[in-house]
Design a protein around this motif. Structure first.
Motif, PDB file in Angstrom:
ATOM      1  N   MET A 134      63.075 -51.774  33.236  1.00 39.39           N
ATOM      2  CA  MET A 134      62.437 -52.635  32.230  1.00 39.39           C
ATOM      3  C   MET A 134      61.202 -52.133  31.635  1.00 39.39           C
ATOM      4  O   MET A 134      60.970 -52.304  30.467  1.00 39.39           O
ATOM      5  CB  MET A 134      62.202 -54.131  32.847  1.00 39.39           C
ATOM      6  N   ARG A 135      60.397 -51.624  32.245  1.00 36.32           N
ATOM      7  CA  ARG A 135      58.794 -51.225  31.854  1.00 36.32           C
ATOM      8  C   ARG A 135      59.398 -50.167  30.883  1.00 36.32           C
ATOM      9  O   ARG A 135      58.415 -49.941  30.028  1.00 36.32           O
ATOM     10  CB  ARG A 135      58.087 -50.975  33.074  1.00 36.32           C
ATOM     11  N   ASN A 136      60.012 -49.145  31.390  1.00 32.11           N
ATOM     12  CA  ASN A 136      60.718 -47.956  30.507  1.00 32.11           C
ATOM     13  C   ASN A 136      60.969 -48.525  29.226  1.00 32.11           C
ATOM     14  O   ASN A 136      60.693 -48.025  28.024  1.00 32.11           O
ATOM     15  CB  ASN A 136      61.543 -47.201  31.132  1.00 32.11           C
ATOM     16  N   ALA A 137      61.791 -49.360  29.190  1.00 32.49           N
ATOM     17  CA  ALA A 137      62.182 -50.179  27.776  1.00 32.49           C
ATOM     18  C   ALA A 137      60.990 -50.615  26.957  1.00 32.49           C
ATOM     19  O   ALA A 137      61.280 -50.602  25.873  1.00 32.49           O
ATOM     20  CB  ALA A 137      63.401 -51.410  28.193  1.00 32.49           C
ATOM     21  N   PHE A 138      60.361 -51.411  27.692  1.00 38.40           N
ATOM     22  CA  PHE A 138      59.129 -51.847  26.870  1.00 38.40           C
ATOM     23  C   PHE A 138      58.208 -50.727  26.422  1.00 38.40           C
ATOM     24  O   PHE A 138      57.909 -50.794  25.240  1.00 38.40           O
ATOM     25  CB  PHE A 138      58.114 -52.546  27.988  1.00 38.40           C
ATOM     26  N   SER A 139      58.103 -49.768  27.147  1.00 40.47           N
ATOM     27  CA  SER A 139      57.462 -48.368  26.747  1.00 40.47           C
ATOM     28  C   SER A 139      57.797 -47.962  25.467  1.00 40.47           C
ATOM     29  O   SER A 139      57.236 -47.733  24.467  1.00 40.47           O
ATOM     30  CB  SER A 139      57.053 -47.607  27.739  1.00 40.47           C
ATOM     31  N   GLU A 140      59.271 -47.814  25.479  1.00 38.60           N
ATOM     32  CA  GLU A 140      60.193 -47.102  24.282  1.00 38.60           C
ATOM     33  C   GLU A 140      59.843 -48.078  23.109  1.00 38.60           C
ATOM     34  O   GLU A 140      59.723 -47.618  22.142  1.00 38.60           O
ATOM     35  CB  GLU A 140      61.362 -47.065  24.848  1.00 38.60           C
ATOM     36  N   ALA A 141      60.004 -49.312  23.380  1.00 41.43           N
ATOM     37  CA  ALA A 141      60.034 -50.264  22.150  1.00 41.43           C
ATOM     38  C   ALA A 141      58.708 -50.221  21.433  1.00 41.43           C
ATOM     39  O   ALA A 141      58.612 -50.423  20.325  1.00 41.43           O
ATOM     40  CB  ALA A 141      60.438 -51.743  22.740  1.00 41.43           C
ATOM     41  N   LEU A 142      57.503 -50.036  22.382  1.00 39.19           N
ATOM     42  CA  LEU A 142      56.358 -50.319  21.878  1.00 39.19           C
ATOM     43  C   LEU A 142      55.905 -49.089  21.322  1.00 39.19           C
ATOM     44  O   LEU A 142      55.557 -48.947  20.066  1.00 39.19           O
ATOM     45  CB  LEU A 142      55.199 -50.325  23.143  1.00 39.19           C
ATOM     46  N   VAL A 143      56.324 -47.896  21.413  1.00 36.04           N
ATOM     47  CA  VAL A 143      56.190 -46.545  20.717  1.00 36.04           C
ATOM     48  C   VAL A 143      56.851 -46.844  19.536  1.00 36.04           C
ATOM     49  O   VAL A 143      56.213 -46.284  18.381  1.00 36.04           O
ATOM     50  CB  VAL A 143      56.582 -45.482  21.681  1.00 36.04           C
ATOM     51  N   ARG A 144      57.998 -47.066  19.561  1.00 40.08           N
ATOM     52  CA  ARG A 144      59.108 -47.219  18.243  1.00 40.08           C
ATOM     53  C   ARG A 144      58.386 -48.060  17.315  1.00 40.08           C
ATOM     54  O   ARG A 144      58.045 -47.647  16.142  1.00 40.08           O
ATOM     55  CB  ARG A 144      60.282 -47.728  18.670  1.00 40.08           C
ATOM     56  N   LEU A 145      58.032 -49.350  17.815  1.00 42.48           N
ATOM     57  CA  LEU A 145      57.173 -50.145  16.759  1.00 42.48           C
ATOM     58  C   LEU A 145      55.953 -49.466  16.307  1.00 42.48           C
ATOM     59  O   LEU A 145      55.664 -49.860  14.827  1.00 42.48           O
ATOM     60  CB  LEU A 145      57.106 -51.450  17.464  1.00 42.48           C
ATOM     61  N   ALA A 146      55.237 -49.156  17.082  1.00 46.69           N
ATOM     62  CA  ALA A 146      53.804 -48.403  16.398  1.00 46.69           C
ATOM     63  C   ALA A 146      54.115 -47.191  15.749  1.00 46.69           C
ATOM     64  O   ALA A 146      53.361 -47.106  14.774  1.00 46.69           O
ATOM     65  CB  ALA A 146      53.022 -48.022  17.882  1.00 46.69           C
ATOM     66  N   LYS A 147      54.987 -46.424  15.923  1.00 44.54           N
ATOM     67  CA  LYS A 147      55.425 -45.275  14.796  1.00 44.54           C
ATOM     68  C   LYS A 147      55.870 -45.916  13.557  1.00 44.54           C
ATOM     69  O   LYS A 147      55.388 -45.142  12.534  1.00 44.54           O
ATOM     70  CB  LYS A 147      56.481 -44.395  15.670  1.00 44.54           C
ATOM     71  N   ALA A 148      56.574 -46.878  13.388  1.00 40.27           N
ATOM     72  CA  ALA A 148      57.071 -47.390  12.368  1.00 40.27           C
ATOM     73  C   ALA A 148      55.913 -48.262  11.591  1.00 40.27           C
ATOM     74  O   ALA A 148      56.160 -48.329  10.396  1.00 40.27           O
ATOM     75  CB  ALA A 148      58.184 -48.125  12.785  1.00 40.27           C
ATOM     76  N   ASP A 149      55.055 -48.817  12.266  1.00 46.27           N
ATOM     77  CA  ASP A 149      54.159 -49.548  11.679  1.00 46.27           C
ATOM     78  C   ASP A 149      52.702 -49.228  12.194  1.00 46.27           C
ATOM     79  O   ASP A 149      52.431 -49.760  13.400  1.00 46.27           O
ATOM     80  CB  ASP A 149      54.277 -51.204  11.925  1.00 46.27           C
ATOM     81  N   PRO A 150      51.781 -48.606  11.478  1.00 46.69           N
ATOM     82  CA  PRO A 150      50.469 -48.133  11.970  1.00 46.69           C
ATOM     83  C   PRO A 150      49.698 -49.162  12.297  1.00 46.69           C
ATOM     84  O   PRO A 150      48.324 -49.068  12.783  1.00 46.69           O
ATOM     85  CB  PRO A 150      49.987 -47.185  10.855  1.00 46.69           C
ATOM     86  N   ASN A 151      49.941 -50.442  11.564  1.00 47.52           N
ATOM     87  CA  ASN A 151      49.243 -51.763  11.949  1.00 47.52           C
ATOM     88  C   ASN A 151      49.311 -52.272  13.382  1.00 47.52           C
ATOM     89  O   ASN A 151      48.532 -53.138  13.925  1.00 47.52           O
ATOM     90  CB  ASN A 151      49.394 -52.831  10.943  1.00 47.52           C
ATOM     91  N   VAL A 152      50.391 -51.761  14.149  1.00 43.69           N
ATOM     92  CA  VAL A 152      50.485 -51.903  15.572  1.00 43.69           C
ATOM     93  C   VAL A 152      49.431 -51.675  16.557  1.00 43.69           C
ATOM     94  O   VAL A 152      49.316 -50.294  16.444  1.00 43.69           O
ATOM     95  CB  VAL A 152      52.063 -51.765  15.957  1.00 43.69           C
ATOM     96  N   LEU A 153      48.801 -52.183  17.076  1.00 42.34           N
ATOM     97  CA  LEU A 153      47.524 -51.887  18.083  1.00 42.34           C
ATOM     98  C   LEU A 153      48.057 -52.384  19.312  1.00 42.34           C
ATOM     99  O   LEU A 153      48.480 -53.451  19.404  1.00 42.34           O
ATOM    100  CB  LEU A 153      46.227 -52.580  17.466  1.00 42.34           C
ATOM    101  N   LEU A 154      47.714 -51.556  20.417  1.00 47.19           N
ATOM    102  CA  LEU A 154      47.917 -51.953  21.761  1.00 47.19           C
ATOM    103  C   LEU A 154      46.742 -52.074  22.477  1.00 47.19           C
ATOM    104  O   LEU A 154      45.784 -51.220  22.265  1.00 47.19           O
ATOM    105  CB  LEU A 154      48.791 -50.795  22.421  1.00 47.19           C
ATOM    106  N   LEU A 155      46.432 -53.347  23.221  1.00 46.94           N
ATOM    107  CA  LEU A 155      45.105 -53.473  23.514  1.00 46.94           C
ATOM    108  C   LEU A 155      45.492 -53.713  25.216  1.00 46.94           C
ATOM    109  O   LEU A 155      46.239 -54.690  25.355  1.00 46.94           O
ATOM    110  CB  LEU A 155      44.401 -54.914  23.183  1.00 46.94           C
ATOM    111  N   THR A 156      44.788 -53.076  25.790  1.00 42.39           N
ATOM    112  CA  THR A 156      44.940 -53.366  27.550  1.00 42.39           C
ATOM    113  C   THR A 156      43.786 -53.608  28.166  1.00 42.39           C
ATOM    114  O   THR A 156      42.660 -53.235  27.827  1.00 42.39           O
ATOM    115  CB  THR A 156      45.635 -52.257  28.012  1.00 42.39           C
ATOM    116  N   GLY A 157      43.737 -54.397  29.235  1.00 42.51           N
ATOM    117  CA  GLY A 157      42.650 -54.830  30.090  1.00 42.51           C
ATOM    118  C   GLY A 157      42.514 -53.952  31.226  1.00 42.51           C
ATOM    119  O   GLY A 157      42.309 -54.328  32.299  1.00 42.51           O
TER     120      GLY A 157
END
Length: 305
Positions: free
Chosen positions: A1-24
């Protein structure tokens, strides 16, 4: 599940430069690929989750698409007020990821176990709540959250119990996903997250005619579809790795009471904290969420009806 999340995150961010990831200050290994592919879109806000939500709200107001990541004991539980007032109140397009929902961070104790996050978030107006069961639902939920352009909390357990689907499901937001066809009307299972796999295993072994539905969307949820499932069954068993107070069981019971009354067995965490620390499997056993305990509860419930 976490791998699928990481892959989706990278795909969305590559397609849209306005996607930002914030982590605590979490998820370093998980975000190795993201930092490599989109380093300018990664922000480590440090162990200051409330400030991080405020940052995400400000970024969303200026056109960015923030995705805020943390352990579900902290995102959303520690920051409920900030999510409510800074984000949901103004319908800002921020996606909150609560990782390690339920008992997965078992050895770290009650402070890191999260069994109340659905209850905390589903009462907040204009905040959707997603709870995927496998890697395919994670991908579908990430895409739905991004496309909705609204405030979303996505609950993700680290325990990968195996696939529920054979491919990415293509159904509208709010729909129950049929994980197993129903051939009879005696009993139906509705489950979410890690408990969908358990429901499938129990139904396959002991109730071969029972239908099993996965609920990746806690809010919104298709009330008409839920009512239809309730009308066709004599008993509905709801399973979740979350408190029985305010979670999926409450959602199904509320809809049933209004539109299609049926006997409902809510299986989840009772109104108490964990007594001890231990492995994930130990805590499932302590809270009677292991397969044997669930099967016994179902038998007892059916015998009493």
């Amino acid at each position: 599940m976490r791998n699928a999340f990481s892959e989706a995150l990278v795909r969305l961010a590559k397609a849209d430069p306005n996607v930002l990831l914030l982590t605590g200050d979490h998820g370093y290994a998980l975000f190795d690929e993201f930092r490599k592919a989109c380093p300018a879109q990664y922000i480590n806000a440090g162990i200051a989750e409330q400030n991080m939500v405020g940052m995400a709200a400000g970024l969303a107001r200026t056109g960015f698409r923030p995705i805020v990541y943390g352990l579900s004991a902290f995102i959303p539980v520690r920051v409920v007020e900030q999510i409510k007032l800074d984000v949901a109140h103004d319908k800002l397009p921020v996606i909150f990821i609560g990782d390690g929902a339920g008992f997965v961070y078992s050895h770290l104790g009650t402070s890191h176990q999260s069994t109340e996050d659905i209850a905390c978030t589903r009462a907040i107006p204009d905040l959707s709540v997603y709870s995927p069961a496998d890697r395919f639902e994670v991908t579908a939920c990430m895409d739905a959250a991004y496309q909705s352009k609204s405030s979303v909390y996505l609950r993700m357990g680290k325990s990968d119990r195996g696939d529920v689907h054979a491919a990415i499901p293509k159904q509208k937001i709010g729909a129950l996903l049929q994980a197993r066809p129903a051939n009879a009307a005696d009993i139906a299972f509705i489950a979410t997250g890690s408990m969908v796999r358990t429901a499938l295993d129990i139904a396959t072994a002991s109730y071969p005619d029972a239908g099993v539905w996965s609920a990746p969307f806690i809010k919104p949820i298709d009330s008409a579809q839920v009512a239809a499932v309730c009308r066709r069954a004599r008993t509905v068993v709801v399973l979740e790795e979350h408190s029985v107070l305010g979670g999926l069981g409450s959602v199904i019971a509320e809809i049933s009471a209004e539109f299609a009354p049926v006997r409902i067995l809510r299986i989840g965490v009772r109104d108490r904290f964990s007594h001890h620390c231990g492995t994930y499997e130990y805590l499932l056993n302590e809270h009677a969420l292991d397969r044997a305990a669930i099967e016994q509860r179902i038998r007892d419930f059916l015998a009493a009806t």
